[in-house]
Design an enzyme around this catalytic site. Structure first.
Site, mmCIF file in Angstrom:
data_model
loop_
_atom_site.group_PDB
_atom_site.id
_atom_site.type_symbol
_atom_site.label_atom_id
_atom_site.label_comp_id
_atom_site.label_asym_id
_atom_site.label_seq_id
_atom_site.Cartn_x
_atom_site.Cartn_y
_atom_site.Cartn_z
ATOM 1 N N LYS A 1 44.325 20.813 8.386
ATOM 2 C CA LYS A 1 43.693 20.265 7.189
ATOM 3 C C LYS A 1 42.041 20.380 7.302
ATOM 4 O O LYS A 1 41.652 20.826 8.323
ATOM 5 C CB LYS A 1 43.658 18.665 7.460
ATOM 6 C CG LYS A 1 43.231 18.397 6.253
ATOM 7 C CD LYS A 1 44.608 17.605 5.186
ATOM 8 C CE LYS A 1 44.663 17.130 4.243
ATOM 9 N NZ LYS A 1 45.493 16.575 2.921
ATOM 10 N N ASP B 14 44.256 18.956 -1.985
ATOM 11 C CA ASP B 14 44.431 17.380 -1.789
ATOM 12 C C ASP B 14 43.197 16.991 -2.568
ATOM 13 O O ASP B 14 42.506 17.433 -3.852
ATOM 14 C CB ASP B 14 43.936 17.162 -0.334
ATOM 15 C CG ASP B 14 43.256 15.681 -0.089
ATOM 16 O OD1 ASP B 14 44.791 15.050 0.816
ATOM 17 O OD2 ASP B 14 42.469 14.957 0.463
HETATM 18 P P1 NDP Z 1 42.624 13.578 -7.055
HETATM 19 O O1 NDP Z 1 41.404 14.228 -6.562
HETATM 20 O O2 NDP Z 1 43.076 14.221 -7.778
HETATM 21 O O3 NDP Z 1 42.704 11.916 -7.352
HETATM 22 C C1 NDP Z 1 41.638 11.181 -6.169
HETATM 23 C C2 NDP Z 1 41.492 9.734 -6.912
HETATM 24 O O4 NDP Z 1 41.360 8.989 -6.065
HETATM 25 C C3 NDP Z 1 40.908 9.612 -8.063
HETATM 26 O O5 NDP Z 1 41.187 8.592 -8.992
HETATM 27 C C4 NDP Z 1 39.454 9.609 -7.196
HETATM 28 O O6 NDP Z 1 38.293 8.431 -8.406
HETATM 29 C C5 NDP Z 1 40.275 8.247 -6.147
HETATM 30 N N1 NDP Z 1 38.591 8.563 -5.048
HETATM 31 C C6 NDP Z 1 38.892 9.511 -4.276
HETATM 32 N N2 NDP Z 1 37.688 9.483 -3.526
HETATM 33 C C7 NDP Z 1 37.355 8.102 -3.825
HETATM 34 C C8 NDP Z 1 36.305 7.169 -3.128
HETATM 35 N N3 NDP Z 1 36.201 6.916 -2.002
HETATM 36 N N4 NDP Z 1 36.816 5.744 -3.806
HETATM 37 C C9 NDP Z 1 37.506 5.308 -4.681
HETATM 38 N N5 NDP Z 1 38.465 5.967 -4.910
HETATM 39 C C10 NDP Z 1 38.693 7.521 -5.216
HETATM 40 O O7 NDP Z 1 43.296 13.521 -5.093
HETATM 41 P P2 NDP Z 1 45.071 13.577 -4.785
HETATM 42 O O8 NDP Z 1 45.702 12.256 -5.451
HETATM 43 O O9 NDP Z 1 45.119 14.978 -4.463
HETATM 44 O O10 NDP Z 1 44.932 12.658 -3.374
HETATM 45 C C11 NDP Z 1 44.916 10.890 -3.484
HETATM 46 C C12 NDP Z 1 44.809 10.274 -1.884
HETATM 47 O O11 NDP Z 1 46.916 10.777 -1.697
HETATM 48 C C13 NDP Z 1 44.286 11.245 -0.509
HETATM 49 O O12 NDP Z 1 44.372 10.105 0.340
HETATM 50 C C14 NDP Z 1 45.144 12.650 -0.390
HETATM 51 O O13 NDP Z 1 45.142 12.977 0.632
HETATM 52 C C15 NDP Z 1 46.648 12.078 -0.502
HETATM 53 N N6 NDP Z 1 47.473 12.971 -1.036
HETATM 54 C C16 NDP Z 1 47.619 13.734 -1.392
HETATM 55 C C17 NDP Z 1 47.911 14.422 -2.341
HETATM 56 C C18 NDP Z 1 48.923 15.680 -3.182
HETATM 57 O O14 NDP Z 1 50.251 16.227 -2.863
HETATM 58 N N7 NDP Z 1 48.121 15.260 -3.775
HETATM 59 C C19 NDP Z 1 49.204 15.333 -0.674
HETATM 60 C C20 NDP Z 1 49.519 13.739 0.238
HETATM 61 C C21 NDP Z 1 48.178 13.129 0.287
HETATM 62 P P3 NDP Z 1 37.369 9.278 -8.637
HETATM 63 O O15 NDP Z 1 38.294 10.341 -9.229
HETATM 64 O O16 NDP Z 1 36.484 9.343 -9.707
HETATM 65 O O17 NDP Z 1 36.436 10.420 -8.186
#
Ligand code: NDP
Length: 448
Positions: A126, A166
């Site tokens: 990672k 991510d």
């Molecule tokens: P994105 O950046 O596309 O979206 C993240 C979302 O979570 C946004 O809505 C963001 O809101 C919100 N968010 C981020 N940080 C915080 C925080 N500290 N508190 C509250 N809300 C938060 O990321 P992904 O959708 O790619 O990833 C989401 C999760 O899924 C993560 O845990 C990631 O590790 C996991 N994941 C992702 C994969 C992928 O293929 N993308 C694969 C496997 C797991 P805002 O816009 O306001 O920041």
């Protein structure tokens, strides 16, 4: 003191101030006790657990870049190459101000077991940086990505370490990083996944984590005699995972009534309008207030002002898809009081340890992230295969492979839980099934 407890104590002592890493290690080691105890002598002699919890390599570097005012900015960046027993390191790059070494280590550690569960030949890694793409111009994001990649290029490659997206790293960031890697090495190879379709990306990769989450959730429900169709669903987050989880849930006949971002959440009694959500989040990169403004059935709730989040809503299924530790004990109590049937983690470790225990103790079907969100990395591995073959598969081909992988993952962990006397404990099942393959490969490869 047992071997498991000794190793956990060592992790805490040797990795101070990394609470998320401790949490991830504790959850895995605790659920492996029965397996470890059965092989304790051999594992202890080979220091198998000590090697498992210690990254093979940790890279820390600075990323200098110039902002639009001509000011030089400096960010911290990390790549943790955790375990390559079953394949090249594979895991995303997180760009968020909260990123530090402990967060990247927790994610890299989880990734080892997740990647093993997919059945594909990928090890765990990672990376990330405390750079925040939010509010930056495209030129600033490009400047950061190019500088980041200038250093990272020395340590990655299609057969050694293959990063992906991510939080904060989407198609735009991957594109800039890929361009810089190619420029520096002259290699047109599958060194990153999540690439755009015009330069080696895979169809269905964008959708894969969210879709995979729903395939696994539907299979978990079905195995327990429950239909997903007709159920009400709460989703948190509104990023890549959340959007496509929402889309697939609706395609499978469920009704998604909430999504969120870091500042607020939406309750939409008529069901989330995915096209509008995509327009607001993917295209405009705007806040959810814009969704609420465009949709009369939507209520916007400010998290700070109201002091709560979407877990207060009565739903059958909860899918946390935002970030780590976003669903705590109080949220779990609200969900149980409202009769939730299942919780499946789209994000990595979004449920605190106490909340997970509470949900399981109250009979809620609980699918841990390392299984439930493995569809993203599994499809990344399919992207690697296509790049190696110099071929592109159709959307349907990739999607159908993804579906098979998620169904297999669920049955692997269900079987592992049953085999070790913990039927229905999918957390233990996932950790055990993921661990056994890695442990076997590590043992076979000797002390390295
Ligand atoms: P994105 O950046 O596309 O979206 C993240 C979302 O979570 C946004 O809505 C963001 O809101 C919100 N968010 C981020 N940080 C915080 C925080 N500290 N508190 C509250 N809300 C938060 O990321 P992904 O959708 O790619 O990833 C989401 C999760 O899924 C993560 O845990 C990631 O590790 C996991 N994941 C992702 C994969 C992928 O293929 N993308 C694969 C496997 C797991 P805002 O816009 O306001 O920041």
């Amino acid at each position: 003191m047992s071997y498991v407890d000794e190793v956990f104590q060592m992790v805490v002592e040797k990795n101070p101030a990394q609470p998320e890493f401790h949490q991830a290690v504790k959850e895995v080691l605790d659920s492996l006790r029965v397996v470890i105890e059965a092989n304790e002598e051999a594992y202890k002699r080979d220091a198998l657990l000590e090697r498992l919890v210690t990254p093979e390599r940790q890279l820390l570097f600075r990323v200098p870049w110039v902002d639009d005012n001509g000011q030089v900015q400096v960010n911290n960046a990390y790549r943790v190459q955790f375990n390559s027993a079953i394949g090249p390191y594979k895991g995303g790059i997180r760009l968020h101000p909260s990123v530090n070494l402990g967060i990247i280590k927790f994610l890299g550690f989880e990734q080892i077991f997740k990647n093993s569960l997919t059945g594909l030949p990928i090890g765990g890694g990672k990376g990330g940086s405390d750079f925040d793409p939010k509010g930056k111009s495209d030129r600033e994001v490009m400047a950061f990505c190019q500088s980041f990649m200038t250093e990272l290029t020395k340590y990655i490659g299609a057969d050694t370490d293959v990063p992906a997206g991510d939080i904060g790293t989407g198609a735009r960031e991957i594109g800039y990083m890929y361009g810089q890697y190619k420029r520096l090495t002259g290699l047109y190879e599958g060194v990153l996944t999540g690439k755009g379709l015009s330069y080696g990306g895979s169809l269905a990769r964008k959708e894969a984590t969210g879709y995979g989450l729903l395939y696994l959730t539907a299979e978990m429900l079905k195995t327990n005699g429950i239909e997903l169709a007709g159920k009400t669903v709460a989703i948190s987050g509104s990023g890549n995972v959340a959007i496509y989880a929402c889309q697939k849930a609706q395609q499978l006949g469920a009704k998604v009534v909430t999504v969120s971002d870091s500042t607020g959440w939406i309750y939409d009694a008529e069901g989330i309008d995915v096209d509008l959500l995509r327009e607001v989040k993917e295209v405009k990169r705007a806040r959810l207030t814009e969704y609420a403004a465009a949709r009369p059935s939507a209520e916007y709730h400010d998290k700070k002002a109201e002091g709560n989040n979407q877990w207060v809503v009565k739903v059958d299924v909860a899918l946390p898809c935002a970030t780590q530790n976003e669903l705590n004990l109080e949220d779990a109590k609200n969900l149980v009081a409202n009769g939730v049937i299942a919780v499946a983690e789209g994000a990595n470790m979004p449920t605190t340890a106490e909340a997970t225990e509470y949900l399981q103790a109250n009979g809620v079907l609980f699918a841990p992230g390392k299984a439930a969100n493995a569809g993203g990395v599994a499809t990344s591995a399919l992207e690697m295969s296509q790049n190696s073959e110099r071929l592109s598969w159709t959307f349907e081909e990739v999607d159908s492979k993804l579906q098979t992988i998620m169904v297999n993952i669920f049955h692997n962990l269900d079987d592992a839980a049953k085999k070790y006397g913990m039927e229905g404990n999918y957390v233990a099942g996932a950790n055990i099934a993921g661990f056994l393959k890695v442990a076997e490969a590590m043992t076979a490869q000797g002390i390295v």
